[in-house]
Design a protein around this motif. Structure first.
Motif, PDB file in Angstrom:
ATOM      1  N   GLU A  90       0.840  -1.198   0.000  1.00  0.00           N
ATOM      2  CA  GLU A  90       0.000   0.000   0.000  1.00  0.00           C
ATOM      3  C   GLU A  90       0.873   1.245   0.000  1.00  0.00           C
ATOM      4  O   GLU A  90       2.074   1.183   0.301  1.00  0.00           O
ATOM      5  CB  GLU A  90      -0.869   0.014   1.261  1.00  0.00           C
ATOM      6  CG  GLU A  90      -0.053   0.182   2.548  1.00  0.00           C
ATOM      7  CD  GLU A  90      -0.916   0.399   3.781  1.00  0.00           C
ATOM      8  OE1 GLU A  90      -1.445  -0.608   4.295  1.00  0.00           O
ATOM      9  OE2 GLU A  90      -1.060   1.556   4.217  1.00  0.00           O
ATOM     10  N   THR A  91       0.231   2.379  -0.298  1.00  0.00           N
ATOM     11  CA  THR A  91       0.943   3.658  -0.189  1.00  0.00           C
ATOM     12  C   THR A  91       0.531   4.446   1.055  1.00  0.00           C
ATOM     13  O   THR A  91       1.313   5.249   1.559  1.00  0.00           O
ATOM     14  CB  THR A  91       0.668   4.560  -1.403  1.00  0.00           C
ATOM     15  OG1 THR A  91      -0.736   4.778  -1.512  1.00  0.00           O
ATOM     16  CG2 THR A  91       1.248   3.955  -2.670  1.00  0.00           C
ATOM     17  N   ASP A  92      -0.724   4.274   1.545  1.00  0.00           N
ATOM     18  CA  ASP A  92      -1.287   5.163   2.562  1.00  0.00           C
ATOM     19  C   ASP A  92      -1.152   6.624   2.112  1.00  0.00           C
ATOM     20  O   ASP A  92      -1.046   7.529   2.926  1.00  0.00           O
ATOM     21  CB  ASP A  92      -0.629   4.963   3.939  1.00  0.00           C
ATOM     22  CG  ASP A  92      -1.545   5.380   5.095  1.00  0.00           C
ATOM     23  OD1 ASP A  92      -2.736   5.656   4.845  1.00  0.00           O
ATOM     24  OD2 ASP A  92      -1.060   5.452   6.234  1.00  0.00           O
ATOM     25  N   SER A  93      -1.128   6.827   0.784  1.00  0.00           N
ATOM     26  CA  SER A  93      -1.015   8.189   0.252  1.00  0.00           C
ATOM     27  C   SER A  93      -2.253   9.001   0.651  1.00  0.00           C
ATOM     28  O   SER A  93      -3.328   8.424   0.814  1.00  0.00           O
ATOM     29  CB  SER A  93      -0.872   8.145  -1.274  1.00  0.00           C
ATOM     30  OG  SER A  93      -1.874   7.329  -1.861  1.00  0.00           O
ATOM     31  N   PRO A  94      -2.129  10.323   0.857  1.00  0.00           N
ATOM     32  CA  PRO A  94      -0.986  11.174   0.461  1.00  0.00           C
ATOM     33  C   PRO A  94       0.195  11.166   1.437  1.00  0.00           C
ATOM     34  O   PRO A  94       1.114  11.967   1.272  1.00  0.00           O
ATOM     35  CB  PRO A  94      -1.622  12.578   0.427  1.00  0.00           C
ATOM     36  CG  PRO A  94      -2.696  12.523   1.474  1.00  0.00           C
ATOM     37  CD  PRO A  94      -3.230  11.114   1.425  1.00  0.00           C
ATOM     38  N   PHE A  95       0.185  10.282   2.427  1.00  0.00           N
ATOM     39  CA  PHE A  95       1.281  10.245   3.398  1.00  0.00           C
ATOM     40  C   PHE A  95       2.384   9.317   2.897  1.00  0.00           C
ATOM     41  O   PHE A  95       2.204   8.573   1.941  1.00  0.00           O
ATOM     42  CB  PHE A  95       0.761   9.742   4.755  1.00  0.00           C
ATOM     43  CG  PHE A  95      -0.495  10.431   5.202  1.00  0.00           C
ATOM     44  CD1 PHE A  95      -0.473  11.788   5.498  1.00  0.00           C
ATOM     45  CD2 PHE A  95      -1.697   9.755   5.271  1.00  0.00           C
ATOM     46  CE1 PHE A  95      -1.631  12.440   5.892  1.00  0.00           C
ATOM     47  CE2 PHE A  95      -2.861  10.403   5.658  1.00  0.00           C
ATOM     48  CZ  PHE A  95      -2.837  11.736   5.969  1.00  0.00           C
ATOM     49  N   LEU A  96       3.536   9.350   3.593  1.00  0.00           N
ATOM     50  CA  LEU A  96       4.554   8.301   3.512  1.00  0.00           C
ATOM     51  C   LEU A  96       5.097   7.993   2.125  1.00  0.00           C
ATOM     52  O   LEU A  96       5.283   6.829   1.767  1.00  0.00           O
ATOM     53  CB  LEU A  96       3.972   7.001   4.106  1.00  0.00           C
ATOM     54  CG  LEU A  96       3.445   7.084   5.539  1.00  0.00           C
ATOM     55  CD1 LEU A  96       2.772   5.769   5.919  1.00  0.00           C
ATOM     56  CD2 LEU A  96       4.551   7.413   6.511  1.00  0.00           C
ATOM     57  N   ALA A  97       5.357   9.016   1.324  1.00  0.00           N
ATOM     58  CA  ALA A  97       5.949   8.773   0.005  1.00  0.00           C
ATOM     59  C   ALA A  97       7.251   7.988   0.178  1.00  0.00           C
ATOM     60  O   ALA A  97       8.106   8.358   0.982  1.00  0.00           O
ATOM     61  CB  ALA A  97       6.223  10.090  -0.702  1.00  0.00           C
ATOM     62  N   PRO A  98       7.415   6.886  -0.552  1.00  0.00           N
ATOM     63  CA  PRO A  98       8.612   6.060  -0.403  1.00  0.00           C
ATOM     64  C   PRO A  98       9.831   6.697  -1.074  1.00  0.00           C
ATOM     65  O   PRO A  98       9.691   7.617  -1.892  1.00  0.00           O
ATOM     66  CB  PRO A  98       8.234   4.767  -1.139  1.00  0.00           C
ATOM     67  CG  PRO A  98       7.258   5.212  -2.189  1.00  0.00           C
ATOM     68  CD  PRO A  98       6.489   6.366  -1.578  1.00  0.00           C
ATOM     69  N   VAL A  99      11.009   6.221  -0.744  1.00  0.00           N
ATOM     70  CA  VAL A  99      12.219   6.533  -1.507  1.00  0.00           C
ATOM     71  C   VAL A  99      11.949   6.087  -2.941  1.00  0.00           C
ATOM     72  O   VAL A  99      11.402   4.997  -3.131  1.00  0.00           O
ATOM     73  CB  VAL A  99      13.420   5.746  -0.911  1.00  0.00           C
ATOM     74  CG1 VAL A  99      14.658   5.918  -1.782  1.00  0.00           C
ATOM     75  CG2 VAL A  99      13.682   6.169   0.539  1.00  0.00           C
TER      76      VAL A  99
END
Ligand SMILES: [Zn+2]
Ligand SMILES: [Zn+2]
Length: 258
Positions: free
Chosen positions: A202-211
């Protein structure tokens, strides 16, 4: 085939550019997204995005942060909204003792109401848990004793021990972009051994943008970066891991059709 099992397309940052966000996700091979509700006031918008897009599904639920503000969202209300054909999960719900934004007893009561809705509908519970491992396991164990229900620990950051106990209860575990962060050694160690047939991404976007997108607004397209990282970490073929995690998504959220 690649699925983002947890995103917030109606949160600020994504809502204003939802069309472009969806287009960028599709460009990177994302074939399905689960748009997660956190407050009753969002439910209509979360559902509208799922009605308008074949590759977007919806959940109904109240985030533990917001438990204090929703004393009237009972099991019946959740069950009623969950009957919508585009709603495939109940949540996100759970316990967050890190922020303690709502009273802990109210969080637990709300968590149980979501579980009861799952027991009635068969739809999986999407669980958020932070600094609340013992109480989360206590609620899960007690409720599973009454009637088993499907569930996922979303944005997993808990201990190895918690992961083992959650797996023993039949739960799935969803890994977010946090796994790509430099300071996430413990999570990386857990993500290495988790059984492939219980893993979601998952992304949990708009939070936690990955490297390599850290600091930016997260979006579902970035699930491809987390997948690539996770495949390398686990020494697995990225294509095979994408297929496996997508199959897991449809096995758990079985009201959704690929
Ligand atoms: Zn969450
Ligand atoms: Zn979330």
């Amino acid at each position: 085939m690649l699925v983002d099992s947890h995103c917030h397309l109606n949160y600020k940052g994504l809502a204003e550019q939802q069309g472009e966000v969806l287009a960028r996700a599709r460009e990177r091979g994302v074939t399905a997204m689960l748009n997660i509700a956190t407050r009753e006031s969002e439910w209509d918008d979360v559902l509208a995005a799922a009605e308008a897009n074949d590759d977007v599904w919806a959940s109904v639920g109240i985030h533990p942060h917001d438990a204090d503000h929703h004393p009237d969202v009972d099991t019946a209300k959740l069950v009623e909204r969950a009957a919508h054909p585009r709603v495939i999960g109940i949540g996100e719900t759970g316990l967050d003792y890190y922020y303690d934004k709502s009273d802990r007893q109210r969080q637990q009561d709300s968590f149980r109401r979501h579980i009861h809705a799952s027991q009635q509908t068969g739809l999986p519970v999407i669980i958020h848990t932070r600094d609340a491992e013992a109480d989360t396991l206590a609620v899960l164990g007690e409720e599973m004793g009454r009637a088993t229900f499907p569930a996922v620990i979303h944005c997993f950051t808990a201990s190895d021990d918690f992961a083992r106990k959650a797996l023993d209860l039949g739960l799935y575990i969803s890994i977010s972009g946090i796994v790509t962060f430099k300071n996430a050694a413990d999570l990386q160690a857990t993500a290495k051994w988790l059984p492939q047939d219980r893993l979601l991404i998952e992304t949990d976007s708009p939070f936690l943008a990955p490297v390599p997108h850290r600091g930016k607004t997260g979006e579902p397209a970035f699930v491809a970066d987390t997948l690539a990282y996770l495949a390398a970490l686990r020494d697995e073929d990225p294509g095979a891991l994408a297929v496996a995690t997508s199959a897991n998504f449809y096995a758990l959220f079985n009201k959704a059709a690929p």
